[in-house]
Enzyme design. Sequence first.
Site, mmCIF file in Angstrom:
data_model
loop_
_atom_site.group_PDB
_atom_site.id
_atom_site.type_symbol
_atom_site.label_atom_id
_atom_site.label_comp_id
_atom_site.label_asym_id
_atom_site.label_seq_id
_atom_site.Cartn_x
_atom_site.Cartn_y
_atom_site.Cartn_z
ATOM 1 N N ASP A 7 -9.500 -7.304 3.266
ATOM 2 C CA ASP A 7 -9.619 -6.007 2.415
ATOM 3 C C ASP A 7 -8.520 -5.760 1.759
ATOM 4 O O ASP A 7 -7.327 -6.045 1.946
ATOM 5 C CB ASP A 7 -9.882 -4.854 3.572
ATOM 6 C CG ASP A 7 -10.249 -3.555 2.846
ATOM 7 O OD1 ASP A 7 -11.038 -3.514 2.331
ATOM 8 O OD2 ASP A 7 -9.415 -2.496 3.261
ATOM 9 N N ASP A 9 -7.747 -2.227 0.130
ATOM 10 C CA ASP A 9 -7.343 -0.936 0.362
ATOM 11 C C ASP A 9 -6.498 -0.818 1.677
ATOM 12 O O ASP A 9 -7.192 -1.079 2.569
ATOM 13 C CB ASP A 9 -8.391 0.136 0.135
ATOM 14 C CG ASP A 9 -8.906 0.355 -1.321
ATOM 15 O OD1 ASP A 9 -8.393 -0.359 -2.158
ATOM 16 O OD2 ASP A 9 -9.614 0.948 -1.306
#
Length: 94
Positions: A7, A9
């Site tokens: 991921d 973020d």
Amino acid sequence: MRLFLFDVDSTLINEEVIELIAAHAGVEKEVAQITERAMAGDLDFASSLRERVSLLSGISSDAPLQVGKRVTLTNGAVELIESIHGAGDVAAVS
């Protein structure tokens, strides 16, 4: 060969991009409230995403460039990706 999927973020970067865009658009508080509702289980992810994105309607086309200037890499992110590539593996982000 192995695939490592990350991921972006708060994993490879320190920020949450939707929060940066919301701040740029002047709706940071409203987006944060929707996120809090989702984290509390009062709103599912898809609904929370739709609500948050709807608040960003009409932002300027240069907003991603402006927001991108505020993004910082997580400590060790570059070295991690280099290590994965150095081992002949693949890193991907979502």
